[in-house]
Write a protein that holds these residues in place. Structure first.
Motif, PDB file in Angstrom:
ATOM      1  N   ARG A  94       0.832  -1.211   0.000  1.00 33.61           N
ATOM      2  CA  ARG A  94       0.000   0.000   0.000  1.00 33.61           C
ATOM      3  C   ARG A  94       0.865   1.259   0.000  1.00 33.61           C
ATOM      4  NH1 ARG A  94      -5.223  -1.372   1.748  1.00 33.61           N
ATOM      5  NH2 ARG A  94      -5.359  -3.418   2.755  1.00 33.61           N
ATOM      6  N   ALA A  98      -6.583   3.201   1.548  1.00 34.15           N
ATOM      7  CA  ALA A  98      -7.824   2.867   0.840  1.00 34.15           C
ATOM      8  C   ALA A  98      -8.335   1.539   1.386  1.00 34.15           C
ATOM      9  CB  ALA A  98      -7.591   2.751  -0.671  1.00 34.15           C
ATOM     10  N   GLY A  99      -9.561   1.199   1.009  1.00 35.79           N
ATOM     11  CA  GLY A  99     -10.120  -0.121   1.290  1.00 35.79           C
ATOM     12  C   GLY A  99     -10.066  -0.522   2.742  1.00 35.79           C
ATOM     13  N   SER A 100      -9.591  -1.750   2.979  1.00 36.38           N
ATOM     14  CA  SER A 100      -9.665  -2.301   4.335  1.00 36.38           C
ATOM     15  C   SER A 100      -8.765  -1.548   5.311  1.00 36.38           C
ATOM     16  CB  SER A 100      -9.320  -3.793   4.324  1.00 36.38           C
ATOM     17  OG  SER A 100      -7.951  -4.011   4.052  1.00 36.38           O
ATOM     18  N   LEU A 101      -7.675  -0.964   4.828  1.00 42.77           N
ATOM     19  CA  LEU A 101      -6.798  -0.206   5.737  1.00 42.77           C
ATOM     20  C   LEU A 101      -7.531   1.048   6.245  1.00 42.77           C
ATOM     21  CD1 LEU A 101      -3.185   0.390   6.028  1.00 42.77           C
ATOM     22  CD2 LEU A 101      -4.443   2.448   5.475  1.00 42.77           C
ATOM     23  N   ASP A 175      -2.607   0.682  -4.226  1.00 42.40           N
ATOM     24  CA  ASP A 175      -2.230  -0.565  -3.542  1.00 42.40           C
ATOM     25  C   ASP A 175      -2.387  -1.725  -4.517  1.00 42.40           C
ATOM     26  OD1 ASP A 175      -4.982  -1.231  -3.592  1.00 42.40           O
ATOM     27  OD2 ASP A 175      -5.307  -0.407  -1.598  1.00 42.40           O
ATOM     28  N   ARG A 219     -16.840  -3.535  -7.027  1.00 43.74           N
ATOM     29  CA  ARG A 219     -17.106  -3.712  -5.597  1.00 43.74           C
ATOM     30  C   ARG A 219     -18.108  -2.684  -5.095  1.00 43.74           C
ATOM     31  NH1 ARG A 219     -11.274  -3.682  -5.321  1.00 43.74           N
ATOM     32  NH2 ARG A 219     -10.454  -5.802  -5.231  1.00 43.74           N
TER      33      ARG A 219
HETATM   34  P1  TMP Z   1      -8.071  -4.304   0.683  1.00 39.63           P
HETATM   35  O1  TMP Z   1      -8.042  -2.809   0.869  1.00 39.63           O
HETATM   36  O2  TMP Z   1      -9.451  -4.848   0.445  1.00 39.63           O
HETATM   37  O3  TMP Z   1      -7.372  -5.028   1.793  1.00 39.63           O
HETATM   38  O4  TMP Z   1      -7.270  -4.623  -0.644  1.00 39.63           O
HETATM   39  C1  TMP Z   1      -5.961  -4.185  -0.853  1.00 39.63           C
HETATM   40  C2  TMP Z   1      -5.529  -4.478  -2.265  1.00 39.63           C
HETATM   41  O5  TMP Z   1      -5.382  -5.880  -2.482  1.00 39.63           O
HETATM   42  C3  TMP Z   1      -6.522  -4.023  -3.335  1.00 39.63           C
HETATM   43  O6  TMP Z   1      -5.790  -3.514  -4.434  1.00 39.63           O
HETATM   44  C4  TMP Z   1      -7.249  -5.266  -3.754  1.00 39.63           C
HETATM   45  C5  TMP Z   1      -6.265  -6.351  -3.474  1.00 39.63           C
HETATM   46  N1  TMP Z   1      -6.931  -7.570  -3.003  1.00 39.63           N
HETATM   47  C6  TMP Z   1      -7.051  -8.653  -3.836  1.00 39.63           C
HETATM   48  O7  TMP Z   1      -6.625  -8.617  -4.974  1.00 39.63           O
HETATM   49  N2  TMP Z   1      -7.648  -9.794  -3.357  1.00 39.63           N
HETATM   50  C7  TMP Z   1      -8.125  -9.895  -2.114  1.00 39.63           C
HETATM   51  O8  TMP Z   1      -8.647 -10.944  -1.737  1.00 39.63           O
HETATM   52  C8  TMP Z   1      -8.023  -8.747  -1.243  1.00 39.63           C
HETATM   53  C9  TMP Z   1      -8.566  -8.777   0.141  1.00 39.63           C
HETATM   54  C10 TMP Z   1      -7.410  -7.624  -1.739  1.00 39.63           C
END
Ligand code: TMP
Ligand code: ASP
Length: 258
Positions: A94, A98-101, A175, A219
């Motif tokens: 990262r 963004a996203g889960s973080l 990321d 998503r």
């Molecule tokens: P996240 O923010 O959902 O954790 O994702 C971080 C990055 O990793 C984002 O670019 C998407 C990628 N990712 C995948 O390709 N497969 C997965 O199963 C997950 C959780 C994230």
């Protein structure tokens, strides 16, 4: 025609036995999933674009000395790869929150991170790919200490290279996720880059508008998924004039009555 033996079917790809021992054929589907497959859909033409984008990036990474599984693209949806034993760890790099973080730590999406962060997730669909630390990886033996160092080093090198590659075409590499495999040679194994590198597993934002050019369009129900993937391919110079591979592929498949 003889039917090829299917070795594995994942959410976005199928692996078939390859023409020689130690090789596989990686087939890119149009299927899209998100949130551990709770959301499912189809992005028409995604497989064609990801096959081409991943080929391009792996080839460039190979040219800077990164070992990887890609051998050559066979057709619109398939590539020949080296057979590896996939390490059950997803390595996420990262640069921008963004996203889960963002969700986990309450940091607004788009905030540049003070330094690049590498995270590990244990590949287990039933558990929803939980985040794990190097301690968990060592304790449960999912990867050796040396292997983990190798993967982290390679992930940083991929990040440096890809950040520059995308910046050059006006895209911010927010990321991305990598997967690695063990390539066995006699009694030894070494770690090489595997899986795919495409907008399915990366966040790619237009540098001027912040428009999302990746799977977050799916998503988050933003629409325009295929146009976003096409834009990435176009900027990488992969869509020749008058020969949009997605249109060609869809037309050829329609022609065959599929
Ligand atoms: P996240 O923010 O959902 O954790 O994702 C971080 C990055 O990793 C984002 O670019 C998407 C990628 N990712 C995948 O390709 N497969 C997965 O199963 C997950 C959780 C994230
Ligand atoms: N591809 C993963 C899944 O299906 C997660 C994601 O990319 O959001 O669930």
């Amino acid at each position: 025609m003889t039917r090829r033996r299917q070795v594995y079917e994942g959410k976005a790809k199928i692996l078939y036995e390859g023409p020689e021992p130690g090789t596989l054929i990686q087939y890119f589907k149009d299927d899209a999933t998100a949130f551990n497959a709770q959301k499912k859909g189809t992005i028409n033409g995604k497989g064609v674009l990801n096959n081409r984008i991943s080929e391009h990036i792996f080839t460039l990474l190979g040219a800077i000395g990164m070992p990887h599984h890609f051998i050559r693209r066979l057709n619109m949806r398939e590539q020949l790869i080296r057979q590896v034993e996939i390490v059950p760890i997803e390595v996420v790099v990262r640069n921008v929150a963004a996203g889960s973080l963002s969700k986990r730590l309450g940091i607004e999406e788009g905030t540049p991170l003070p330094r690049t962060i590498v995270e590990y997730y244990y590949k287990d669909d039933a558990l929803g790919d939980p985040m794990v630390s190097d301690e968990h990886i060592a304790a449960f033996g999912w990867a050796g200490q040396e292997e983990l160092h190798e993967m982290a080093d390679m992930a940083i090198r991929v990040n440096d290279f890809m950040s520059g590659l995308f910046a050059g075409i006006g895209i911010r590499l927010v990321d991305f996720k990598l997967e690695f495999g063990r390539l066995y040679e006699n009694d030894f194994s070494r770690i090489i880059l595997a899986d795919e590198i495409s907008p399915d597993g990366a966040r790619l934002w237009d540098m001027t508008t912040n428009e999302k050019l990746d799977k977050d369009r799916f998503r988050r129900d933003l629409g325009g998924e295929v146009e976003a993937y096409q834009e990435v391919a176009r900027r990488l110079g992969l869509l020749p004039e008058g020969g949009d591979p997605v249109v060609v592929d869809l037309e050829s498949r329609r022609g065959k009555g599929k």
